[in-house]
Scaffold this active site. Structure first.
Site, short mmCIF file in Angstrom:
data_model
loop_
_atom_site.label_atom_id
_atom_site.label_comp_id
_atom_site.label_asym_id
_atom_site.label_seq_id
_atom_site.Cartn_x
_atom_site.Cartn_y
_atom_site.Cartn_z
N GLU A 37 0.47 -9.78 4.26
CA GLU A 37 1.38 -9.34 5.31
C GLU A 37 0.63 -8.30 6.13
OE1 GLU A 37 5.10 -7.57 4.05
OE2 GLU A 37 5.58 -7.09 6.15
N ARG A 262 -1.22 -8.24 -11.26
CA ARG A 262 -1.86 -7.43 -10.22
C ARG A 262 -2.97 -6.58 -10.83
NH1 ARG A 262 1.92 -7.04 -6.03
NH2 ARG A 262 0.89 -5.35 -4.95
N LYS A 272 0.64 -0.52 -0.57
CA LYS A 272 0.39 -0.21 0.83
C LYS A 272 1.32 0.89 1.34
CE LYS A 272 0.19 -4.68 1.97
NZ LYS A 272 0.13 -5.93 2.74
#
Ligand code: ATP
Ligand code: MG
Length: 567
Positions: A37, A262, A272
């Site tokens: 994204e 992750r 982020k």
């Protein structure tokens, strides 16, 4: 595919792909994608996903797309799109002509939504976001159905078309999937598919005032692109039934979703949102601050793409959440830099040293090896003269037992040079600080060896005062003092654990003259001090600025030896 020596070890994802190939599930195709994204810069966690997706495609002779999942116009920016493309390329991957945006599919997704409404599988809801949330129920209690859930299909169709036409305010209506408000999986409790949002989109401009939710976009985008293996992180495991439901109800091509855990790094945050907070709050210089875990920060710090790819390969993929010690990342970097970085001499905290018996008008050039690991990297000349600089910490007036470096009356070797003996110490009268050393040299020891076979216990690096260049050097430490700054007690903030000493700037360092004109990003080993690179932002022809990429001390080797921690 033929397995070769360099084929990476099997993992559960490769096993799944091998099986699918054996069963000819996707006509022999392997097609992956990396779907960021564009709401921030990429970090080392993304690198894991990039290496996995592009790496698997390359390994199996398949394809990998780069797709921007751009469904959040208010948080996304062109700057992020550009940085992501640059970072993926820098890591060494190529998406060819397969650059896509989820926003390319907005029209198609709208058609899909209409199909579901017509099938009675989606409805327009007039409840507010707050009401929808309170109707949602909990893990132990079922949700409550909206009073609009059973409104006629025609009414929903009309309202949805009017949502698109711009008749309604932000937040006034949404389109929801009609699934099951009592499902044990909260994602299946009539999730929102579309929201009204009068916002400018960086790709589609003002064409749309309704935007699809990520959950109504991701799976269908994979389907449209013919992705075979849709690899994502574990938090999407609970979303898989919803993606399956959409694809099945729409009766369209069905990729296979595979989840892995992750990457988390010790002494670091990775989300982020948190990284943005550090940038906006001025806690770091920007997304590319050399202390950041972003790809652009690591690049500026002096990390090589090879070292990052190697790291990603070595940590492997698993289903279990884990934390990788940042020392392991540094270990992979050292192994790579050891092979490629030229050795040079630099003095970070200079102490003047005068060789009393070396003639004032004399100078000479000593031969130095560029890389003892690789003779092919050649040799260079290093100027030597009467006045030198050595490292302040390489001298002690009153040395403790285990200090073997320079001290009054003691003989040591100058790297590539001569044996010297300290004969006098000049101090500042007021502060008592050592200002200058006087030494004598033995002309018979040129090259660093005594013909009579006498030994010294230390070899010091040095630069010639008259020839050396001035430089600024920035030393770095962990950005966070806490091993896991995400693990917080109530009332704590992750920023409470920022390391106040994560950067130290040394303004008057001296480096050997061979570094004149070293271009941005070029990498060196400063002997005994670590690996350094020319800062790509602040270094210029007038002012050399270096970042210390990493020290020479391999903390990972130590950790491994002690057996205390396993990555
Ligand atoms: P963050 O939580 O850091 O904001 P994100 O998951 O929202 O990251 P995306 O842009 O959606 O960021 O991520 C793109 C891809 O990278 C996704 O497939 C995601 O699963 C993967 N990814 C993101 N963070 C990590 C990580 N720490 N380790 C491995 N893969 C990751
Ligand atoms: Mg995401």
């Amino acid at each position: 595919m033929t397995k070769t020596e360099t084929t990476p070890p099997p993992n559960f994802i490769r096993n799944i792909i091998d099986e699918d190939l054996k069963e000819d599930k996707y006509k022999g195709r392997v097609h992956t994608r990396f779907p960021p994204e564009p709401n921030g810069y990429l970090h080392i966690g993304h690198a894991k996903s990039i290496c996995l997706n592009f790496g698997l495609a390359a390994e199996y002779g398949g394809l990998c797309n780069l797709r921007f999942d751009d469904t959040n116009p208010t948080k996304e920016e062109e700057e992020y799109v550009e940085s992501i493309k640059e970072d993926v390329r820098w890591l060494g991957f190529d998406w060819g002509d397969r650059l896509h945006y989820a926003s390319d599919y907005f029209e198609q997704l709208y058609e899909y939504a209409l199909m579901l409404i017509r099938k009675g599988k989606a409805y327009v809801d007039d409840l507010s976001a707050e009401e929808i949330r309170s109707h949602r129920g909990t893990l132990t209690e079922p949700g409550k159905e909206s009073p609009h859930r059973n409104r006629p299909v025609e009414e929903s169709l009309d309202l949805f078309e009017r949502m698109r036409a711009g008749e309604f305010e932000d937040g006034s209506r949404v389109l929801r999937a009609k699934i099951d408000m009592a499902s044990p999986n909260l994602n299946m409790r009539d999730p929102v598919m579309y929201r009204v949002l009068h916002a400018h989109h960086q790709m589609t401009g003002d064409e749309w005032c309704i935007y699809p939710m990520y959950d109504f976009t991701h799976g269908q985008s994979d389907s449209i692109e013919g992705i075979t293996h849709s690899i994502c992180t574990l938090e999407f495991e609970d979303h898989r039934p919803l993606y399956d439901w959409f694809l099945d109800e729409l009766e369209i091509y069905h990729p296979r979703q595979i989840e892995f855990s992750r990457l988390n790094l010790s002494h670091m945050v990775m989300s982020k949102r948190r990284l943005l907070e550090l940038v906006v709050g001025g806690h770091v210089e920007g997304w590319n601050d050399p202390r950041m875990p972003t790809i652009s920060g690591l690049r500026r710090r002096g990390y090589t793409p090879e070292s990052i790819r190697k790291f990603c390969e070595k940590i492997g993929v698993a289903k279990r959440d884990s934390m990788v010690d940042i020392a392991f990342l540094e270990h992979c970097l050292r192994e790579d830099l050891n092979k490629r970085a030229s050795r040079v001499m630099a003095v970070l905290r200079p102490l003047r040293l005068v060789i009393d018996n070396y003639p004032e008008d004399r100078g000479e050039e000593l031969e130095a090896q560029n890389n003892p690991e690789d003779a092919g990297m050649g040799k260079r000349k290093v100027p030597f003269s009467r006045v030198l600089y050595i490292e302040q910490e390489d001298f002690m007036e009153d040395p403790p037992k285990k200090f073997y470096r320079l001290a009054p009356g003691r003989e040591v070797r100058l790297r590539y040079g001569y044996y010297i003996t300290c004969v006098d110490v000049v101090k500042d009268e007021k502060s008592g600080q050592v200002k200058e050393l006087h030494c004598t040299y033995d002309p018979e020891t040129r090259g660093g060896w005594a013909p009579d076979g006498r030994k010294v216990k230390a070899t010091l690096h040095w630069v010639s005062a008259a020839h050396a260049l001035e430089a600024e050097v920035r030393l770095y430490d962990h950005l966070f003092t806490k091993e896991n700054p995400n693990d917080l007690k109530e009332g704590e903030d992750f920023k409470d654990y920022l390391n106040p000493k994560s950067r130290e700037t040394l303004g008057s360092c001296r480096v050997e003259p061979s570094l004149a004109g070293a271009g941005p990003g070029s990498q060196f080993q400063f002997e005994r001090l670590g690996y350094f690179c020319v800062d790509s932002v602040d270094s210029s022809e007038d002012k050399l600025v270096f970042n210390r990429t990493v020290t020479l001390r391999d903390a990972w080797a130590k950790i491994k030896k002690s057996g205390k921690k396993q990555q």
